[in-house]
Design a protein around this motif. Structure first.
Motif, PDB file in Angstrom:
ATOM      1  N   ASP A  60     -27.560 -25.593   7.396  1.00 12.64           N
ATOM      2  CA  ASP A  60     -28.478 -25.618   8.734  1.00 12.64           C
ATOM      3  C   ASP A  60     -27.492 -25.901   9.927  1.00 12.64           C
ATOM      4  O   ASP A  60     -28.204 -25.451  10.919  1.00 12.64           O
ATOM      5  CB  ASP A  60     -29.286 -27.062   8.500  1.00 12.64           C
TER       6      ASP A  60
ATOM      7  N   SER B 139     -36.752 -25.189   6.596  1.00  9.51           N
ATOM      8  CA  SER B 139     -35.912 -24.212   7.334  1.00  9.51           C
ATOM      9  C   SER B 139     -34.595 -24.111   6.776  1.00  9.51           C
ATOM     10  O   SER B 139     -33.869 -23.090   7.044  1.00  9.51           O
ATOM     11  CB  SER B 139     -35.451 -25.109   8.819  1.00  9.51           C
ATOM     12  N   GLU B 140     -34.263 -24.537   5.769  1.00  7.11           N
ATOM     13  CA  GLU B 140     -33.037 -24.235   4.789  1.00  7.11           C
ATOM     14  C   GLU B 140     -33.001 -23.143   4.407  1.00  7.11           C
ATOM     15  O   GLU B 140     -31.918 -22.254   4.711  1.00  7.11           O
ATOM     16  CB  GLU B 140     -33.096 -25.279   3.666  1.00  7.11           C
TER      17      GLU B 140
ATOM     18  N   ALA C 172     -36.146 -20.279   4.292  1.00 11.29           N
ATOM     19  CA  ALA C 172     -37.681 -19.917   4.414  1.00 11.29           C
ATOM     20  C   ALA C 172     -37.517 -18.559   4.099  1.00 11.29           C
ATOM     21  O   ALA C 172     -38.490 -17.785   3.616  1.00 11.29           O
ATOM     22  CB  ALA C 172     -38.155 -20.499   5.639  1.00 11.29           C
TER      23      ALA C 172
ATOM     24  N   SER D 156     -42.702 -27.866   4.927  1.00 19.36           N
ATOM     25  CA  SER D 156     -41.527 -28.464   5.501  1.00 19.36           C
ATOM     26  C   SER D 156     -40.516 -28.843   4.325  1.00 19.36           C
ATOM     27  O   SER D 156     -39.604 -29.568   4.488  1.00 19.36           O
ATOM     28  CB  SER D 156     -42.016 -29.656   6.327  1.00 19.36           C
TER      29      SER D 156
ATOM     30  N   GLN E 233     -37.487 -28.551   1.824  1.00 14.78           N
ATOM     31  CA  GLN E 233     -36.140 -27.565   1.734  1.00 14.78           C
ATOM     32  C   GLN E 233     -35.830 -27.133   0.407  1.00 14.78           C
ATOM     33  O   GLN E 233     -36.241 -28.079  -0.689  1.00 14.78           O
ATOM     34  CB  GLN E 233     -35.209 -28.522   2.264  1.00 14.78           C
TER      35      GLN E 233
ATOM     36  N   GLY F 155     -33.720 -16.356  11.842  1.00 17.38           N
ATOM     37  CA  GLY F 155     -34.146 -17.392  12.499  1.00 17.38           C
ATOM     38  C   GLY F 155     -35.665 -17.794  12.646  1.00 17.38           C
ATOM     39  O   GLY F 155     -36.102 -19.066  12.633  1.00 17.38           O
TER      40      GLY F 155
ATOM     41  N   LYS G 224     -36.950 -19.095   9.498  1.00 17.91           N
ATOM     42  CA  LYS G 224     -36.722 -20.558   9.267  1.00 17.91           C
ATOM     43  C   LYS G 224     -37.405 -21.521  10.257  1.00 17.91           C
ATOM     44  O   LYS G 224     -37.879 -22.708   9.675  1.00 17.91           O
ATOM     45  CB  LYS G 224     -35.202 -20.746   9.468  1.00 17.91           C
ATOM     46  N   SER G 225     -37.839 -21.049  11.235  1.00 18.23           N
ATOM     47  CA  SER G 225     -38.620 -21.889  12.119  1.00 18.23           C
ATOM     48  C   SER G 225     -40.080 -21.672  12.299  1.00 18.23           C
ATOM     49  O   SER G 225     -40.930 -22.792  12.485  1.00 18.23           O
ATOM     50  CB  SER G 225     -38.044 -21.639  13.560  1.00 18.23           C
TER      51      SER G 225
END
Length: 414
Positions: free
Chosen positions: A80, A198-199, A201, A251, A253, A386, A389-390
């Motif tokens: 992360d 986010s780890e 995705a 959300s 992980q 990115g 992930k977000s």
């Protein structure tokens, strides 16, 4: 990864289009923080497991004994944090001499990396599997050394599926049916583990979007907002809306969710080769199987990932020391134990030969020929990684089309 068969965590994107001045993370030979006359190499790596730091320290101890004039400073970061850390170091003209990461094309575009042939011997270079080395090329030149490879497969809790009266699924229809029935068992059990946090995705996204006939593009173009990808994204929403997944998948992980599978509370989840060892260590009585990932029509598919080692051009006085380190690390007696300790597949011919008899690797080796890879040589893949992930976890609450459009917009903006 990027990026074949990978037993570690999914690859985190490196930061593209950054500039690097000539001075490096550890300074130049002779004034780099070590003893007078010595060279210090700074090594930045991600954590693949609880043992990653110790595994690298074993390699470093052996290397320093064989090369007393070279010191290696190790820094281990979580996946992360890795992207942010390397970005900050580059911006501060403190890039690591050696970096273990995923996508690297942005670094190549800014002329930050040594070509692979400049920092390994011919014997080491020729020992890499050709397909893995090809995946480390930009415009026909390799700028990264394949480190480890991995593939995904579906881990199935046999006891839960038997209790629900279903069999291991092969396509999306049977997966939705099985996962819904397992979730209906109650008692905190979830049918399918869906990590959209986010780890990693981008990996779960690839499992579904590619499994429905989509892709993330190629070396020349990143394509996220396409009708083919929408098929997979809408199937994810269908799974969530049917209650076939754990609570709050947007959300969640991957790593902690896999721990729950290992505890016996999830019916099915896509996993990696290291998961086998984690089960053996933490719940050896778990009744489970490993099967191919279900796709829309049952066609064979797996997400392949390959991570790399790369050398930043910080100081040419360090090039010889870097070469010595890489040649030492990839020697079979050093590299194979490291790969085994982390649970990866080797990327060298000599390593593959030594591990060819390992039964635990067979389910992953079987699916490797059908592996598809991230478009990691596209400089915009970092932005895409990115963005997934977000943003991709928003599928839980937003229309699938809106999420894909937003990811594509972020990619196009760079």
């Amino acid at each position: 990864m990027k990026k074949s068969l990978r037993f570690g965590a999914a690859a985190i994107a490196a930061v593209a289009t950054l500039s690097l001045a000539s001075c490096g993370f550890g300074g130049s030979s002779g004034d780099s923080g070590g003893e007078e006359g010595s060279t210090t190499l700074d090594l930045l790596v991600p954590s693949y497991s609880d043992g990653t730091k110790a595994n690298w320290e074993t390699v470093i101890d052996g290397f320093e004994k064989a090369n007393p004039d070279i010191k290696v400073e190790l820094e281990v970061q979580s996946w992360d944090n890795l992207e942010k850390v390397v970005s900050t170091k580059i911006q501060a003209n403190e890039a690591p001499d050696i970096y273990n990461g995923g996508p690297f094309a942005g670094f190549v575009g800014d002329e930050l990396l040594y070509p692979t042939k400049d920092v390994v011997s011919e014997d080491t270079y020729s020992d890499f599997q050709e397909s893995f080395l090809k995946n480390a090329e930009v415009d026909g030149t390799a700028y990264a050394l394949p480190l480890i490879a991995s593939a995904r497969a579906l881990f199935v809790n046999n006891a839960l599926l038997n209790q629900a009266g279903v069999e291991a699924p092969t396509d999306w229809d049977s997966l939705l049916d099985a996962a819904t029935k397992v979730s209906a068992l109650g008692g905190g059990v979830a049918g399918y583990g869906m990590p959209l946090g986010s780890e990693e995705a981008q990996a779960e996204a690839a499992v579904w979007l590619w499994g429905g006939g989509g892709s993330f593009g190629d070396a020349s173009e990143i394509t996220i907002d396409t009708p083919e990808n929408l098929v997979g994204a809408e199937q994810i929403k269908k799974m969530i809306d049917a209650g076939a997944t754990q609570a709050d998948p947007g959300s969640t992980q991957r790593s902690p969710l896999m721990d729950i599978f290992i505890q016996g509370k999830i019916g099915m989840q896509v996993g990696l080769p290291p998961t086998v060892g984690q089960i053996a260590d933490n719940n050896p009585d778990l009744d489970y199987s490993i099967v191919p990932i279900p796709t829309k029509d049952g066609s064979p598919f797996t997400l392949g990932v390959m991570d790399q080692l790369m050398a930043f051009q910080n100081d040419d006085d360090k090039k010889e020391a870097i070469t010595k380190f890489f040649d030492y690390y990839y020697s079979p007696d050093v590299y194979v134990p490291w790969v085994q300790a982390e649970g990866f597949l080797p990327v060298t011919k000599s390593g593959a030969e030594q591990l060819s008899g390992e039964e635990a690797l067979k389910p992953f080796l079987d699916v490797l020929p059908d592996a598809q890879f991230y478009p990691s040589t596209n400089p915009k893949w970092s932005a895409a990684d990115g963005a997934f992930k977000s943003l991709f976890g928003q599928l839980q609450s937003k229309p699938a089309q809106d999420v894909l459009t937003e990811i594509q917009s972020q990619v196009d903006a760079g």
